[in-house]
Design an enzyme around this catalytic site. Structure first.
Site, PDB file in Angstrom:
ATOM      1  N   ASP A  77       0.826  -1.207   0.000  1.00  0.00           N
ATOM      2  CA  ASP A  77       0.000   0.000   0.000  1.00  0.00           C
ATOM      3  C   ASP A  77       0.861   1.258   0.000  1.00  0.00           C
ATOM      4  O   ASP A  77       1.500   1.592   1.000  1.00  0.00           O
ATOM      5  CB  ASP A  77      -0.913  -0.016   1.229  1.00  0.00           C
ATOM      6  CG  ASP A  77      -1.944   1.099   1.208  1.00  0.00           C
ATOM      7  OD1 ASP A  77      -1.938   1.906   0.264  1.00  0.00           O
ATOM      8  OD2 ASP A  77      -2.764   1.163   2.134  1.00  0.00           O
ATOM      9  N   ASP A 289      -2.215   6.176  -5.268  1.00  0.00           N
ATOM     10  CA  ASP A 289      -2.387   5.254  -4.145  1.00  0.00           C
ATOM     11  C   ASP A 289      -2.698   3.846  -4.640  1.00  0.00           C
ATOM     12  O   ASP A 289      -3.739   3.615  -5.244  1.00  0.00           O
ATOM     13  CB  ASP A 289      -3.513   5.771  -3.258  1.00  0.00           C
ATOM     14  CG  ASP A 289      -3.713   4.938  -2.006  1.00  0.00           C
ATOM     15  OD1 ASP A 289      -2.894   4.038  -1.756  1.00  0.00           O
ATOM     16  OD2 ASP A 289      -4.690   5.189  -1.278  1.00  0.00           O
TER      17      ASP A 289
END
Length: 435
Positions: A77, A289
């Site tokens: 992530d 992201d």
């Protein structure tokens, strides 16, 4: 900034690493530290609900943790800082074997809790700074996400081994409870934080460059850790954006870029530059992201995109025209498509314009079929751009669904993000991966 609420999708990207490697010699370890590591990414379908926090569509990495090594699978992530593992309360058996649902700290000789007085416990990079547990004298951490989920545990250090790289001692959160799994889902034990914060895996490993290509099919994608010359990839770079002064709502450790404009079918949207830039509080930054699936735009930009996309598709793509419907409360640019058919191929592409680079979303990445939703004999399909104001989040977020078949490079050394459209199977072949 944590990702928006979970969306029910069924694509999961699995990163396959070779873990059974001998401990390197000192010379081999030094060479491995500077050599880029190349891995495969594969796309597989799993049921919705496998991962609670990260959209059930996640890049996952398998690595070895502890001594003896325990193989765990963690979500990769770029929007999070602190890595964490779900820690089993008991010691359990030894390491090795297939990836586990949790890490067993009592079975590791190298596990160490972080005491209250340590510099790591005084870190202020995290949204919720660590706190001291007066009874145990251990440093405690709490994590919360935009969907209301939260978890807490102890800050600890452990030895991590990624591929053939040298072992690395890194801080992470050893969580008592963190996420749900289902028997049909893919087992994951935690999250690998890859943003620019001091406690992220990137910072602790001194990784100055990494990149990936996410496949749109079950073909293998690519993850590359470290620097490598890629002459077949003419990357266009956009600088990472950082305001001159700290701002309360600006996430300074995110991969933030400057969004300058949006085109639909080649037509620029009439969006003032001030709408696309952070305001005086820092709200309105644009983040790349990997932990978020779709892309979210703030209200004014979203409204302009919705109006123009609907206008261009009106002659041949019937609008849903249901003011009470919004998929996952954020996606309300929706259309009716006859059941069993795909949307027309002539959808207008949406291009995001950055300073020095651009990203074009076209074809089947533009619309998403809402599971179980019908209107008569029609299925419901929604534009894969959501209204951030409806979530709510206070930023533009570029999700990994719109990064498919795009080589994305994070260059921390030069403070930039590189983009280049390429089919991931072609990239894999050029890099020598046998698929």
């Amino acid at each position: 900034m944590p990702p928006p609420p979970a969306l029910p999708v069924c694509l999961l990207l699995l990163l396959l690493l070779l873990l059974a490697v001998p401990r390197p010699t000192a010379a081999a370890a030094a060479a491995a530290a500077t050599r880029p590591l190349l891995f495969e990414l594969r796309a597989r379908q799993v049921p919705a609900g496998a991962l609670r926090f990260h959209h059930n569509v996640s890049l996952t990495v398998s690595l070895a943790v502890g001594t003896p090594p325990q193989n765990v699978t963690m979500v990769l992530d770029t929007g999070s800082e602190l890595s964490w593992l779900l820690c089993a309360p008991g010691g359990g058996g030894g390491g090795g074997g297939r990836s586990a649902l949790s890490f067993r700290p009592r079975a590791s000789l190298t596990f160490a809790s972080v005491p209250c007085g340590s510099a790591q416990c005084r870190s202020r990079d995290l949204p919720s700074p660590p706190a001291c547990d007066g009874a145990s004298k251990q440093c405690r951490v709490s994590l919360s996400y935009a969907d209301g989920s939260s978890s807490d545990g102890a800050l600890a250090t452990e030895v991590f081994t990624v591929g053939q790289g040298p072992p690395l001692r890194a801080a992470f959160g050893c969580m008592a409870t963190a996420f749900d799994t289902s028997p049909d889902g893919v087992a994951t034990a935690g999250l690998l934080g890859m943003n620019r914060g001091a406690l992220s895996f990137v910072s602790q490993a001194s990784t100055r460059r990494f990149s990936y290509c996410i496949s749109d099919r079950d073909d293998a994608g690519v993850l590359l850790l470290g620097h490598s010359d890629l002459p077949f990839l003419p990357l266009n770079y956009t600088p990472l954006y950082q305001p001159a002064m700290p701002l309360p709502y600006f996430d300074r450790v995110a991969y933030s870029v400057q969004l300058l404009g949006i085109r639909v079918g080649g037509k620029p949207l009439p969006i003032p530059a001030s709408v696309l830039a952070p305001d005086h509080t820092g709200a309105g930054q644009t983040m790349v992201d990997s932990g978020t699936q779709f892309t979210f735009l703030l209200g004014d930009a979203y409204s302009a995109l919705k109006a123009e996309f609907s206008r261009q598709t009106k002659p041949w793509l019937p609008a849903l025209n249901d003011p009470n419907f919004a998929f996952q409360e954020a996606f309300d640019t929706c259309f009716r498509v006859p059941q069993g058919r795909a949307p027309p191929a002539r959808l207008p592409a949406v291009t995001l314009l950055f300073n020095g680079a651009q990203m074009t979303v076209a074809g089947d990445r533009l619309l998403y079929k809402v599971p179980g939703e019908r209107r008569g004999g029609d299925g419901v399909w929604c534009l894969t751009f959501g209204n951030a104001d409806m979530v709510p989040i206070t930023a533009y977020v570029i999700g990994h669904h719109h990064q498919m078949n795009v080589w994305v490079e994070y260059d921390l050394e030069r403070g930039r993000v590189g983009l280049a459209p390429i089919r991931c199977d072609v990239a894999s072949e050029r890099l020598g991966l046998m698929l």
